[in-house]
Every structure is written in structure tokens, then in C-alpha cells.
Design a protein around this motif. Structure first.
Motif, short mmCIF file in Angstrom:
data_model
loop_
_atom_site.label_atom_id
_atom_site.label_comp_id
_atom_site.label_asym_id
_atom_site.label_seq_id
_atom_site.Cartn_x
_atom_site.Cartn_y
_atom_site.Cartn_z
N ILE A 2 0.84 -1.20 0.00
CA ILE A 2 0.00 0.00 0.00
C ILE A 2 0.88 1.26 0.00
CG2 ILE A 2 -0.24 0.04 2.51
CD1 ILE A 2 -3.14 1.04 2.07
N THR A 4 2.45 4.51 1.05
CA THR A 4 2.71 4.95 2.43
C THR A 4 1.83 6.11 2.85
OG1 THR A 4 5.00 4.23 2.20
CG2 THR A 4 4.52 5.71 4.02
N TYR A 7 -1.63 4.76 3.39
CA TYR A 7 -1.64 3.94 4.60
C TYR A 7 -1.73 4.83 5.84
CZ TYR A 7 -0.27 0.87 8.37
OH TYR A 7 -0.25 0.18 9.55
N TYR A 11 -4.83 4.85 8.37
CA TYR A 11 -4.55 4.49 9.75
C TYR A 11 -4.98 5.60 10.72
CZ TYR A 11 -2.02 2.86 13.87
OH TYR A 11 -1.70 2.43 15.13
N HIS A 50 -5.96 -0.37 -2.97
CA HIS A 50 -5.42 -1.44 -2.13
C HIS A 50 -6.53 -2.02 -1.25
CE1 HIS A 50 -2.86 -3.49 0.80
NE2 HIS A 50 -1.92 -3.44 -0.13
N GLU A 52 -6.52 -2.98 1.73
CA GLU A 52 -6.51 -2.51 3.12
C GLU A 52 -7.41 -1.31 3.34
OE1 GLU A 52 -3.29 -1.48 6.56
OE2 GLU A 52 -2.81 -2.90 4.98
N GLN A 53 -7.44 -0.38 2.39
CA GLN A 53 -8.29 0.80 2.57
C GLN A 53 -9.76 0.39 2.54
OE1 GLN A 53 -6.80 3.27 -0.57
NE2 GLN A 53 -8.12 2.38 -2.12
#
Length: 147
Positions: A2, A4, A7, A11, A50, A52-53
């Protein structure tokens, strides 16, 4: 991998969303959620997209019927990468919601995929949680959630 910058933004938003939820600050929560959703849609189908998002967005989506399609989108992106860590974690999260929605067969299928993907990761705690949940569902025990 991902991006940076993305991310960090995701986060930080996740941390702020947890704090807003803990304070029952609905207005702040909704504004932060909209910001997270905007990051996801802005990066969708780009090189910055990505799983994760999307997984994070699904994690903070309050309505079960809204969260499941977002988890599915995250899972599809994780499978396309392929990213075993994300496939395992998204599969577990999806299965939890699917059990709540009475979709046990779909939950078992997601857990089986998650279990297979988890064989290639280092997170032993996640592996154990997937194994336990899958065993619970396939032996007909009543699932318990640590939430």
C-alpha cells in the motif's frame, strides 16, 4: 504494498473513527467515515487502490448489509493482488458478519479460503482465530465473538 501516504491517512482516520465512536460523537464519526470513503473511491482502480483501505472502510461501516459488499470488494482486490494476509483477515471479518446475517454456508466458504491463505502468513493469532471459528461453524457449535 500500500502507498505509504495512503496507509498513514487510512490508519489515522481509523484511530480517529475509533475515538469518535467511543465518545458517541456521531457528527465527527460520519465526517471521518466520509473522508475514508472518499480516499477509497478516489483511489479505486488506480495504482494506489489497495484492499486494506477497503477493509478499513468496511470495518467502520455500521450496517451489516452495507459492510458485506465493501468487504467483498476488499476481498476481490486482495485475491487479485494476491495478498494472503488480507485474504485471511478480510475472510474472517466477512464470515463474522455473514454468521450474524444467517449466511453460515457463505461464512464457512470465506473461512476456508481464509484458512488456506493463512497458511502463508506469519500472524499465528489470526490463523488460530480462523481455525477456531471454522471449527465452531462446521461442528455446529454456537459461535462466540470477542467484540
Amino acid at each position: 504494498m500500500i502507498n505509504t501516504k495512503i496507509y498513514k491517512a487510512v490508519y489515522e482516520l481509523a484511530e480517529k473513527l475509533m475515538k469518535a465512536a467511543a465518545r458517541d460523537d456521531r457528527e465527527t464519526f460520519e465526517a471521518l467515515y466520509a473522508e475514508l470513503r472518499a480516499i477509497c473511491t478516489e483511489n479505486e482502480n488506480t495504482d494506489k487502490d489497495h484492499p486494506e483501505q477497503w477493509e478499513t472502510l468496511a470495518d467502520f461501516t455500521e450496517e451489516l448489509e452495507d459492510a458485506l459488499p465493501i468487504y467483498q470488494k476488499a476481498l476481490d482486490k486482495a485475491i487479485a493482488k494476491p495478498s494472503n494476509d488480507h485474504i485471511a483477515s478480510i475472510g474472517l471479518s466477512m464470515a463474522t458478519l455473514q454468521v450474524e446475517a444467517g449466511q453460515t454456508d457463505a461464512a464457512i466458504a470465506n473461512l476456508q479460503r481464509a484458512q488456506t491463505s493463512a497458511q502463508g502468513i506469519e500472524d499465528d493469532e489470526l490463523k488460530a482465530e480462523i481455525d477456531e471459528f471454522l471449527e465452531t461453524l462446521t461442528t455446529g457449535q454456537e459461535p462466540h465473538f470477542d467484540q
